[in-house]
Design an enzyme around this catalytic site. Structure first.
Site, PDB file in Angstrom:
ATOM      1  N   LYS A   1      35.209 -24.211  54.491  1.00  0.00           N
ATOM      2  CA  LYS A   1      35.309 -23.159  54.966  1.00  0.00           C
ATOM      3  C   LYS A   1      35.609 -22.141  53.801  1.00  0.00           C
ATOM      4  O   LYS A   1      34.733 -21.289  53.875  1.00  0.00           O
ATOM      5  CB  LYS A   1      36.167 -22.779  56.232  1.00  0.00           C
ATOM      6  CG  LYS A   1      35.892 -21.285  56.884  1.00  0.00           C
ATOM      7  CD  LYS A   1      36.947 -20.993  57.878  1.00  0.00           C
ATOM      8  CE  LYS A   1      38.084 -20.393  57.163  1.00  0.00           C
ATOM      9  NZ  LYS A   1      39.168 -19.645  57.936  1.00  0.00           N
TER      10      LYS A   1
ATOM     11  N   ASP B   1      33.988 -21.003  61.135  1.00  0.00           N
ATOM     12  CA  ASP B   1      35.338 -20.354  61.169  1.00  0.00           C
ATOM     13  C   ASP B   1      35.308 -20.396  62.991  1.00  0.00           C
ATOM     14  O   ASP B   1      34.280 -21.022  63.614  1.00  0.00           O
ATOM     15  CB  ASP B   1      35.584 -19.084  61.044  1.00  0.00           C
ATOM     16  CG  ASP B   1      34.938 -17.908  61.645  1.00  0.00           C
ATOM     17  OD1 ASP B   1      33.976 -18.066  62.364  1.00  0.00           O
ATOM     18  OD2 ASP B   1      35.551 -16.755  61.347  1.00  0.00           O
TER      19      ASP B   1
END
Ligand code: SF4
Length: 248
Positions: free
Chosen positions: A157, A176
């Site tokens: 991420k 996310d």
């Protein structure tokens, strides 16, 4: 008698394969592993609606360079972007370059980032990543997924945020908490594991859209498709959404 025989034969036969199943089992003709039930036209419509609603959105973390964005993204775990921006406003004055973070006093750094939560682990990640950037990457944030993933505290991420927003490199899709929730609600992925969701999205979304798409989904998740009570009556994706927890 003949009729009875034919009926028995039919009952014993396996169910006829669908066209998609037939294609999938044709040797040498592998069908792209698209998540089940996602029509390309529906994906195109979702992308179009996101473009209409969020034409120019980007990352909400304030930064002046790739290194600051890396630090901010590490700080943003389990914390709002607003709070991270408040903390970095003074943090980036005291600690300016990767060297300042790499050789910082750990206890002082912990106190400086304390309001973002999980501050001991975050300080450890920032110190470790900064040290590696200084000592192994010449003080520059690396520009490949493989290299970024070698930095302490950096997973896909964070690497995708830095590559996409700071360098404009589409190596993957940022997944996310908002992207997880919206991908499920919009039936773009049936997975819950972020890595699998990212793989699903990378198959569905054209690569030149990966960077903007993740920002659009994050903004839509913040403004409209909120976790507890999605504001479906105000959502421009409503007619494309079959989420069980829709509020209209
Ligand atoms: S219709 Fe509701 S649940 Fe579906 S994307 Fe919009 S806000 Fe989210």
């Amino acid at each position: 008698m003949k009729k009875a025989k034919a009926k028995t034969k039919k009952q014993n036969s396996p169910p006829a394969k669908t066209a998609r199943q037939k294609a999938a089992f044709r040797p040498g003709k592998a069908v792209a592993a698209r998540p089940a039930g996602i029509a390309p036209q529906r994906v195109a419509s979702i992308l179009q609606k996101l473009d209409e609603g969020y034409p120019q959105v980007t990352c909400a973390l304030e930064h002046e360079n790739a290194f600051q964005l890396l630090v901010s993204t590490i700080l943003s775990a389990q914390c709002t972007d607003e709070r991270v921006n408040q903390v970095t406003k003074t943090l980036f004055v005291k600690y300016r370059a990767p060297e300042d973070f790499a050789y910082a006093n750990p206890a002082e750094l912990e106190q400086a980032i304390r309001p973002t939560g999980f501050f001991r682990n975050k300080a450890k990640s920032i110190l470790g990543a900064s040290k590696k950037i200084v000592e192994e990457f010449g003080g520059e944030v690396p520009r490949t997924m493989e290299e970024l993933l070698t930095l302490p505290g950096v997973a896909r991420k964070t690497a995708n945020v830095v590559l996409g927003t700071a360098f404009g490199i589409a190596a993957g899709v940022v997944v996310d908490t908002h992207v997880i929730r919206l991908s499920n609600r919009l039936n773009l992925s049936r997975n819950t594991d972020p890595k699998k969701i990212e793989q699903d999205l990378m198959k569905l979304i054209p690569r030149d859209k990966w960077i903007l798409f993740s920002h659009q989904l994050i903004w839509h998740g913040r403004k409209v498709c909120q976790a507890r009570k999605p504001r479906c009556a105000e959502c421009n994706l409503e007619d494309l959404c079959y989420a069980k927890d829709k509020t209209v």
